[in-house]
Design a protein around this motif. Structure first.
Motif, PDB file in Angstrom:
ATOM      1  N   ARG A  84     -22.231 -11.754 -29.144  1.00 38.74           N
ATOM      2  CA  ARG A  84     -21.335 -12.898 -28.951  1.00 38.74           C
ATOM      3  C   ARG A  84     -22.157 -14.174 -28.741  1.00 38.74           C
ATOM      4  O   ARG A  84     -21.889 -15.211 -29.348  1.00 38.74           O
ATOM      5  CB  ARG A  84     -20.433 -12.649 -27.737  1.00 38.74           C
ATOM      6  N   GLU A  85     -23.195 -14.030 -27.895  1.00 37.79           N
ATOM      7  CA  GLU A  85     -24.004 -15.210 -27.572  1.00 37.79           C
ATOM      8  C   GLU A  85     -24.814 -15.709 -28.766  1.00 37.79           C
ATOM      9  O   GLU A  85     -24.947 -16.904 -28.976  1.00 37.79           O
ATOM     10  CB  GLU A  85     -24.946 -14.883 -26.405  1.00 37.79           C
ATOM     11  N   GLN A  86     -25.317 -14.784 -29.568  1.00 34.14           N
ATOM     12  CA  GLN A  86     -26.126 -15.238 -30.709  1.00 34.14           C
ATOM     13  C   GLN A  86     -25.265 -15.562 -31.920  1.00 34.14           C
ATOM     14  O   GLN A  86     -25.769 -16.040 -32.936  1.00 34.14           O
ATOM     15  CB  GLN A  86     -27.229 -14.244 -31.057  1.00 34.14           C
ATOM     16  N   GLY A  87     -23.957 -15.285 -31.809  1.00 38.27           N
ATOM     17  CA  GLY A  87     -23.017 -15.724 -32.848  1.00 38.27           C
ATOM     18  C   GLY A  87     -22.812 -14.751 -33.985  1.00 38.27           C
ATOM     19  O   GLY A  87     -22.170 -15.095 -34.981  1.00 38.27           O
ATOM     20  N   THR A  88     -23.359 -13.556 -33.867  1.00 39.29           N
ATOM     21  CA  THR A  88     -23.217 -12.602 -34.970  1.00 39.29           C
ATOM     22  C   THR A  88     -21.949 -11.758 -34.858  1.00 39.29           C
ATOM     23  O   THR A  88     -21.541 -11.126 -35.821  1.00 39.29           O
ATOM     24  CB  THR A  88     -24.432 -11.660 -35.015  1.00 39.29           C
ATOM     25  N   LEU A  89     -21.340 -11.772 -33.663  1.00 40.60           N
ATOM     26  CA  LEU A  89     -20.171 -10.898 -33.458  1.00 40.60           C
ATOM     27  C   LEU A  89     -19.018 -11.280 -34.384  1.00 40.60           C
ATOM     28  O   LEU A  89     -18.394 -10.415 -35.006  1.00 40.60           O
ATOM     29  CB  LEU A  89     -19.737 -10.976 -31.986  1.00 40.60           C
ATOM     30  N   LYS A  90     -18.764 -12.583 -34.508  1.00 41.45           N
ATOM     31  CA  LYS A  90     -17.666 -13.031 -35.368  1.00 41.45           C
ATOM     32  C   LYS A  90     -17.925 -12.640 -36.816  1.00 41.45           C
ATOM     33  O   LYS A  90     -17.027 -12.152 -37.501  1.00 41.45           O
ATOM     34  CB  LYS A  90     -17.501 -14.548 -35.264  1.00 41.45           C
ATOM     35  N   LEU A  91     -19.171 -12.872 -37.245  1.00 40.30           N
ATOM     36  CA  LEU A  91     -19.504 -12.561 -38.637  1.00 40.30           C
ATOM     37  C   LEU A  91     -19.339 -11.065 -38.895  1.00 40.30           C
ATOM     38  O   LEU A  91     -18.836 -10.650 -39.941  1.00 40.30           O
ATOM     39  CB  LEU A  91     -20.941 -13.012 -38.935  1.00 40.30           C
ATOM     40  N   LEU A  92     -19.755 -10.259 -37.901  1.00 43.15           N
ATOM     41  CA  LEU A  92     -19.597  -8.807 -38.035  1.00 43.15           C
ATOM     42  C   LEU A  92     -18.128  -8.448 -38.215  1.00 43.15           C
ATOM     43  O   LEU A  92     -17.771  -7.598 -39.032  1.00 43.15           O
ATOM     44  CB  LEU A  92     -20.113  -8.109 -36.769  1.00 43.15           C
ATOM     45  N   LEU A  93     -17.280  -9.121 -37.424  1.00 48.61           N
ATOM     46  CA  LEU A  93     -15.866  -8.753 -37.435  1.00 48.61           C
ATOM     47  C   LEU A  93     -15.090  -9.375 -38.598  1.00 48.61           C
ATOM     48  O   LEU A  93     -13.902  -9.106 -38.765  1.00 48.61           O
ATOM     49  CB  LEU A  93     -15.218  -9.133 -36.101  1.00 48.61           C
ATOM     50  N   THR A  94     -15.755 -10.212 -39.419  1.00 47.78           N
ATOM     51  CA  THR A  94     -15.071 -10.675 -40.626  1.00 47.78           C
ATOM     52  C   THR A  94     -15.237  -9.658 -41.746  1.00 47.78           C
ATOM     53  O   THR A  94     -14.602  -9.757 -42.782  1.00 47.78           O
ATOM     54  CB  THR A  94     -15.654 -12.017 -41.131  1.00 47.78           C
ATOM     55  N   SER A  95     -16.108  -8.674 -41.517  1.00 42.00           N
ATOM     56  CA  SER A  95     -16.283  -7.632 -42.533  1.00 42.00           C
ATOM     57  C   SER A  95     -15.154  -6.613 -42.389  1.00 42.00           C
ATOM     58  O   SER A  95     -14.246  -6.794 -41.592  1.00 42.00           O
ATOM     59  CB  SER A  95     -17.630  -6.949 -42.322  1.00 42.00           C
ATOM     60  N   SER A  96     -15.269  -5.545 -43.130  1.00 43.98           N
ATOM     61  CA  SER A  96     -14.222  -4.522 -43.040  1.00 43.98           C
ATOM     62  C   SER A  96     -14.380  -3.664 -41.796  1.00 43.98           C
ATOM     63  O   SER A  96     -13.607  -2.734 -41.574  1.00 43.98           O
ATOM     64  CB  SER A  96     -14.279  -3.631 -44.270  1.00 43.98           C
ATOM     65  N   SER A  98     -19.290 -19.893 -40.844  1.00 42.77           N
ATOM     66  CA  SER A  98     -19.009 -20.684 -39.638  1.00 42.77           C
ATOM     67  C   SER A  98     -19.828 -21.984 -39.640  1.00 42.77           C
ATOM     68  O   SER A  98     -20.694 -22.192 -40.504  1.00 42.77           O
ATOM     69  CB  SER A  98     -19.333 -19.871 -38.388  1.00 42.77           C
ATOM     70  N   GLU A  99     -19.555 -22.783 -38.640  1.00 41.93           N
ATOM     71  CA  GLU A  99     -20.261 -24.055 -38.477  1.00 41.93           C
ATOM     72  C   GLU A  99     -21.757 -23.829 -38.297  1.00 41.93           C
ATOM     73  O   GLU A  99     -22.586 -24.593 -38.761  1.00 41.93           O
ATOM     74  CB  GLU A  99     -19.678 -24.767 -37.245  1.00 41.93           C
ATOM     75  N   ASN A 100     -22.061 -22.727 -37.625  1.00 42.15           N
ATOM     76  CA  ASN A 100     -23.453 -22.434 -37.328  1.00 42.15           C
ATOM     77  C   ASN A 100     -23.692 -20.956 -37.603  1.00 42.15           C
ATOM     78  O   ASN A 100     -23.495 -20.115 -36.722  1.00 42.15           O
ATOM     79  CB  ASN A 100     -23.719 -22.783 -35.856  1.00 42.15           C
ATOM     80  N   VAL A 101     -24.086 -20.657 -38.824  1.00 40.19           N
ATOM     81  CA  VAL A 101     -24.258 -19.244 -39.208  1.00 40.19           C
ATOM     82  C   VAL A 101     -25.416 -18.651 -38.403  1.00 40.19           C
ATOM     83  O   VAL A 101     -26.530 -19.160 -38.429  1.00 40.19           O
ATOM     84  CB  VAL A 101     -24.549 -19.120 -40.729  1.00 40.19           C
ATOM     85  N   MET A 102     -25.108 -17.582 -37.655  1.00 42.09           N
ATOM     86  CA  MET A 102     -26.145 -16.918 -36.870  1.00 42.09           C
ATOM     87  C   MET A 102     -26.326 -15.511 -37.407  1.00 42.09           C
ATOM     88  O   MET A 102     -25.344 -14.805 -37.629  1.00 42.09           O
ATOM     89  CB  MET A 102     -25.754 -16.866 -35.385  1.00 42.09           C
ATOM     90  N   LEU A 103     -27.575 -15.136 -37.582  1.00 43.12           N
ATOM     91  CA  LEU A 103     -27.863 -13.818 -38.160  1.00 43.12           C
ATOM     92  C   LEU A 103     -28.888 -13.099 -37.287  1.00 43.12           C
ATOM     93  O   LEU A 103     -29.267 -13.602 -36.228  1.00 43.12           O
ATOM     94  CB  LEU A 103     -28.378 -14.013 -39.594  1.00 43.12           C
ATOM     95  N   TYR A 104     -29.318 -11.927 -37.730  1.00 43.36           N
ATOM     96  CA  TYR A 104     -30.286 -11.157 -36.933  1.00 43.36           C
ATOM     97  C   TYR A 104     -31.700 -11.692 -37.194  1.00 43.36           C
ATOM     98  O   TYR A 104     -32.242 -11.533 -38.289  1.00 43.36           O
ATOM     99  CB  TYR A 104     -30.179  -9.669 -37.265  1.00 43.36           C
ATOM    100  N   GLY A 105     -32.238 -12.330 -36.195  1.00 39.72           N
ATOM    101  CA  GLY A 105     -33.500 -13.059 -36.341  1.00 39.72           C
ATOM    102  C   GLY A 105     -34.680 -12.196 -36.741  1.00 39.72           C
ATOM    103  O   GLY A 105     -35.565 -12.649 -37.467  1.00 39.72           O
ATOM    104  N   ASN A 106     -34.692 -10.936 -36.302  1.00 41.17           N
ATOM    105  CA  ASN A 106     -35.839 -10.074 -36.622  1.00 41.17           C
ATOM    106  C   ASN A 106     -35.722  -9.433 -37.999  1.00 41.17           C
ATOM    107  O   ASN A 106     -36.643  -8.764 -38.447  1.00 41.17           O
ATOM    108  CB  ASN A 106     -35.984  -8.972 -35.566  1.00 41.17           C
TER     109      ASN A 106
END
Lengths: 520, 236
Positions: free
Chosen positions: A159-171, B81-89
């Motif tokens: 949630r903090e790094q912002g990947t949770l939303k992107l994960l949940l836009t998938s199937s 999103s406004e600020n695309v965040m991905l897995y940094g490693n």
């Protein structure tokens, strides 16, 4: 779907510094503790082998039937490296006509309650069950802490790094994500666990004096599975709690609090609480009853004028039990035989009475000990400890089982010995050695020998060393065997089911909770 | 393709974030939602992905109710999103691979990933580079690549050009126009009035959760969108 998330979790975990640190710490701890305990096991095994040989030799040296006593040696469990458990309990169970083994009968050769009704031993060996450092302890503390550090930010971190939303836009749904994270963390934790087990197995394999059979390896396999089950239940609990905070720092605090509670507060606190439920006055009752029983026998023996009827030349007698006498006349032996017909059943009865008094005390303590166990059972660490102890055969139940088996063995032994108590072989062998009999002719000869060579010359003739050992080949051999791996697994099952149930419940609760986990 | 019917969201603290929103976006159409911070633009997008549940009304993606069948509905939409965040490693390709597989597409080759990354304008050297070293613009481009690889007919973009430099912004617009040409229905929330006028087929202005204006490209041909926007913002 879940497979991809598991793979991602695994990759993320393996690339993290916390995994590296956790792996190094657990491998070091398990390696050091494993090395120390494998060496300890080897030492105990050597002592066991020496004890068995010594006790076998002692039995083979027995000269009269009243002196027959079998020391049943309990072999150390190879799986004690995983759980030392009640290894401070006796390693030998003493079985004799005048001694019935019981749970708190620690002493081996000497009775736990003396003539005057006092005990020279600690009043409660059950309390020696405090956990010591073993591999089970390392797994339940170090690896459970590792589990906490792996999952504390499973959701809050995303949630903090912002990947949770992107994960949940998938199937992938939230439940898929939860399942993937759970399995990914479990697979990650299995790595240091497997490394630790491999270390121990290598240490075993390299040890020059140790070798193991299929039963032991099956036991190791079961302990490994139990460890995975424990880690899975701990992970499930940690994941569930982590869903109650949206910030990683708060999650970490919650989970550390839960870890301290489960691994320290409940086990230790439960023990303190249990002290309040400890039955009062049990020991006093036991001592009083034991004193009464011994006083009763003592009075009866005095009444029968024990000393006058037996003959005491060159004799060794235990007031309450065994006796070996040389230097009697046929008449004295006959008198003693007639006397023993009354006295031996009384002595045997006293042994039974004393056992009942001690056993009643032991059962009172055992019952309290079970209350204590139940109080601390809400801790997953305790459940895991119980499972590993049961699998390793180092728990109190296994010891109790051995005590019961040794009692059954005593029954078989008594069926063989009881008829012997009606013969003079019960207390003497003098009639097989005519030169020892105190006949008039022999006595004149001894007198002349004393004058010529001194008292020692006669003592040489009247020596037990000259007497051959009894042939005990027809006596039932000791058959007190440790539980097999299947039986131990069955005893570990209840706590194993608790761990499994905890996993299922926490995963179920997490599945409900994750649906409402805030994304913003 | 993207449809909101009387979509309303009132938060637990009583704030009415969205009030009976009705919009409909067809394939090959770009719909730009304009509005100040807190106007309800992000709430609208969150409702389409079921990040939050509506108080009333319906959000539909390809006719599927986003609340009742969220997993099915989400298959038809991609998100940036406004600020695309991905897995940094992870490297750019590893991120792309993970999110693409999660969207149900398998067995894509390395070359296919490279091709999409080229398409969005990522430099070649970044393909196998860890994402933690990426600038915001590069991450946004990778976000678009993820969205493209999902091959969803609808795209929902939450202020995707915010913070991008002019060149990156222009590249981004070019990419959107291309996607529109491929028949994607695109809903984009933005503060950028000029960019909205440049690319939108329909522009909606939101204020305090209410869609207060909706005009097509033709309607805006002879109007100054900036003046309109400021006018609506001033009206209390």
């Amino acid at each position: 779907m879940i497979g991809h998330i598991v793979r991602k979790e695994l990759l993320v975990n393996l690339q993290s510094m916390r995994f590296l640190v956790g792996l190094v710490v657990s491998a070091l701890m398990m390696g050091i503790v494993g090395y120390v305990l494998v060496e300890d096991y080897a030492t105990r095994m050597q002592k066991y082998i020496a004890d068995v040989a010594e006790h076998r030799a002692a039995l083979a040296e027995t000269k009269v039937y009243s002196m027959v006593a079998v020391d049943v040696d309990i072999p150390p469990s190879p799986l004690s490296v995983f759980s030392r458990g009640s290894q401070n309990l006796p390693t030998t169970l003493h079985v004799s006509p005048f001694h019935v083994p019981s749970l708190i009968d620690e002493g081996g050769a000497s009775a736990s309650i003396g003539l005057n009704g006092t005990s020279s031993h600690a009043d409660n060996p059950l309390l020696r069950m405090f956990s010591s450092i073993d591999l089970g302890f390392v797994i339940s503390t170090i690896l459970s802490l590792f589990a906490v550090l792996l999952v504390f930010d499973s959701f809050s971190g995303e949630r903090e790094q912002g990947t949770l939303k992107l994960l949940l836009t998938s199937s992938a749904g939230r439940v898929h994500l939860l399942a993937g994270k759970y399995v990914g963390a479990l697979v990650t934790l299995a790595i240091p666990l497997t490394v630790g087990f491999l270390e121990v197995m290598i240490l075993w394999a390299l040890h020059p004096s140790l070798s193991f059979d299929a039963q032991v390896w099956a036991g190791v396999g079961l302990v490994y599975c139990a460890s995975l089950l424990f880690l899975s239940s701990f992970l499930a609990m940690a994941l569930f709690l982590s869903l109650y905070a949206t910030e990683s720092s708060s999650c970490l605090m919650y989970l550390l609090l839960a870890w301290v509670t489960v691994s320290v507060v409940i086990p230790a606190g439960g023990g303190y609480v249990a002290e309040y439920f400890r039955p009062k006055g049990l020991r006093e009752i036991m001592l009083s009853e034991a004193k009464q029983a011994s006083a009763h026998l003592s009075n009866e023996l005095e009444r029968l004028n024990y000393r006058q009827k037996g003959g005491w030349n060159n004799a060794w007698t235990d007031w309450f039990g065994a006796e070996s006498i040389l230097g009697l006349t046929q008449q004295e032996a006959n008198n003693r035989l007639a006397y023993n017909q009354k006295v031996v059943p009384m002595k045997l009865q006293y042994a039974e009475d004393r056992y009942r008094v001690v056993e009643s005390y032991a059962q009172g303590l055992l019952s309290w000990s079970r209350t204590r166990e139940d109080l601390i059972r809400p801790s997953l660490c305790v459940d895991y400890g119980n499972v590993v102890q049961a699998l390793a055969g180092t728990d109190l139940n296994t010891f109790d089982d051995l005590v019961q088996k040794s009692r059954l063995y005593r029954d078989a032994m008594m069926a063989y010995l009881r008829p012997k108590s009606e013969t003079s072989l019960w207390f003497t062998r003098i009639f097989e050695y005519p030169d020892m009999e105190p006949t008039e002719k022999n006595q004149q000869y001894w007198q002349s020998l004393i004058e010529k060579e001194g008292q020692r010359a006669v003592e040489k003739i009247m020596s037990w060393d000259r007497v051959s050992s009894l042939d005990l080949t027809s006596m039932p051999p000791p058959s007190v065997n440790m539980r097999g791996v299947t039986e131990r697994a069955l005893h570990a099952l209840p706590d194993g089911i608790l761990l499994f149930a905890a996993s299922v419940v926490f995963i179920g609760l997490s599945m409900i909770r994750v649906r409402h986990y805030p994304l913003n | 393709m993207i449809q909101a019917i009387d979509l309303t969201k009132r938060y637990e603290d009583g704030l009415l974030a969205l009030d009976h929103l009705n919009i409909s976006i067809l394939p090959g159409q770009i719909y730009c939602l304009l509005g100040a911070n807190g106007a309800g633009k992000t709430t609208t997008i969150n409702l389409f992905f079921n990040f939050i549940e509506p108080t009333s009304g319906t959000a539909l993606l390809n006719g599927k109710d986003c609340t009742k069948e969220p997993l099915l509905a989400k298959q038809f939409a991609a998100y940036v999103s406004e600020n695309v965040m991905l897995y940094g490693n992870f490297t750019a390709r590893q991120n792309l691979d993970f999110f693409t597989k999660l969207s149900g597409r398998k067995n894509l080759s390395k070359d296919e990933y490279y091709m999409v990354m080229r398409q969005v304008g990522l430099p070649e050297r970044a393909f196998e580079q860890r994402v933690k070293t990426f600038s915001k613009g590069m991450r946004q481009k990778l976000g678009i690549a993820i969205a493209i690889l999902k091959q969803a007919p609808a795209l929902l973009l939450d202020e995707p050009t915010s913070g991008l430099d002019p060149k990156a912004g222009a590249e981004f617009v070019e990419l959107l126009l291309k996607l529109r040409g491929e028949g994607k229905a695109i809903l984009m929330s933005t503060h950028d009035v000029f960019r909205a006028k440049e690319i939108a087929d329909v522009v909606g202005i939101m204020k305090e959760g209410v869609l207060i204006m909706e005009k097509t490209k033709d309607d805006l041909k002879y109007e100054d969108l900036e003046k309109l926007y400021l006018k609506y913002m001033e009206v209390s």
